[in-house]
Scaffold this motif. Structure first.
Motif, PDB file in Angstrom:
ATOM      1  N   TYR A  13       0.834  -1.209   0.000  1.00 30.31           N
ATOM      2  CA  TYR A  13       0.000   0.000   0.000  1.00 30.31           C
ATOM      3  C   TYR A  13       0.865   1.253   0.000  1.00 30.31           C
ATOM      4  O   TYR A  13       0.588   2.218  -0.730  1.00 30.31           O
ATOM      5  N   ARG A  14       1.899   1.243   0.820  1.00 27.47           N
ATOM      6  CA  ARG A  14       2.766   2.425   0.904  1.00 27.47           C
ATOM      7  C   ARG A  14       3.510   2.677  -0.403  1.00 27.47           C
ATOM      8  O   ARG A  14       3.714   3.834  -0.783  1.00 27.47           O
ATOM      9  N   ILE A  20       1.664   7.260  -6.319  1.00 27.73           N
ATOM     10  CA  ILE A  20       0.597   8.240  -6.551  1.00 27.73           C
ATOM     11  C   ILE A  20       1.076   9.640  -6.190  1.00 27.73           C
ATOM     12  O   ILE A  20       0.819  10.603  -6.925  1.00 27.73           O
ATOM     13  N   ASP A  21       1.791   9.779  -5.064  1.00 21.97           N
ATOM     14  CA  ASP A  21       2.331  11.084  -4.672  1.00 21.97           C
ATOM     15  C   ASP A  21       3.268  11.631  -5.748  1.00 21.97           C
ATOM     16  O   ASP A  21       3.215  12.819  -6.072  1.00 21.97           O
ATOM     17  N   ALA A  22       4.109  10.779  -6.308  1.00 19.83           N
ATOM     18  CA  ALA A  22       5.017  11.212  -7.371  1.00 19.83           C
ATOM     19  C   ALA A  22       4.219  11.676  -8.593  1.00 19.83           C
ATOM     20  O   ALA A  22       4.541  12.708  -9.207  1.00 19.83           O
ATOM     21  N   ALA A  23       3.176  10.941  -8.937  1.00 25.21           N
ATOM     22  CA  ALA A  23       2.330  11.322 -10.072  1.00 25.21           C
ATOM     23  C   ALA A  23       1.638  12.656  -9.801  1.00 25.21           C
ATOM     24  O   ALA A  23       1.567  13.522 -10.689  1.00 25.21           O
ATOM     25  N   LEU A  24       1.148  12.852  -8.577  1.00 25.44           N
ATOM     26  CA  LEU A  24       0.494  14.112  -8.224  1.00 25.44           C
ATOM     27  C   LEU A  24       1.449  15.299  -8.371  1.00 25.44           C
ATOM     28  O   LEU A  24       1.072  16.346  -8.903  1.00 25.44           O
ATOM     29  N   VAL A  25       2.669  15.134  -7.907  1.00 21.25           N
ATOM     30  CA  VAL A  25       3.660  16.210  -8.022  1.00 21.25           C
ATOM     31  C   VAL A  25       3.918  16.529  -9.488  1.00 21.25           C
ATOM     32  O   VAL A  25       3.947  17.706  -9.891  1.00 21.25           O
TER      33      VAL A  25
END
Length: 105
Positions: A13-14, A20-25
């Protein structure tokens, strides 16, 4: 589930969250590249940094997208308002840098 299985699942999960965090940035960076171009165009033609009608449309649109995705629309609106404020701040800085006399938000 054993402790090892729980830890492996948590790690999975992490890793997904990190991706996902990298994609958001990267998506936010692309969005700000586009809004910078908008800011330059507005400065060139002495247009105001903020566009309240556009902002209202975007908020309504994002709230609907959030609702469709089963995400809290209030959270989505807060997030977009934060982004909009930052965009306006950038547009004001661009206008000031390019000698625009317009400085309304």
């Amino acid at each position: 589930m054993t402790d090892l299985e729980v830890r492996e699942q948590l790690l999975g999960y992490r890793q997904s969250i990190d991706n996902i965090d990298a994609a958001l940035v990267n998506i936010l960076a692309e969005r700000f590249r586009c809004t910078k171009a908008v800011g330059l165009l507005k400065a060139k033609y002495n247009l105001p940094p903020a566009d309240p009608a556009r902002e209202e449309q975007q908020i309504a649109r994002l709230r609907q997208l959030a609702d469709d995705a089963h995400l809290d629309p209030d959270f989505a609106e807060k997030f977009l308002n934060f982004v909009i404020k930052e965009v306006i701040r950038h547009h004001e800085a661009i206008a000031a840098e390019h000698g625009s006399s317009e400085n309304t938000a």
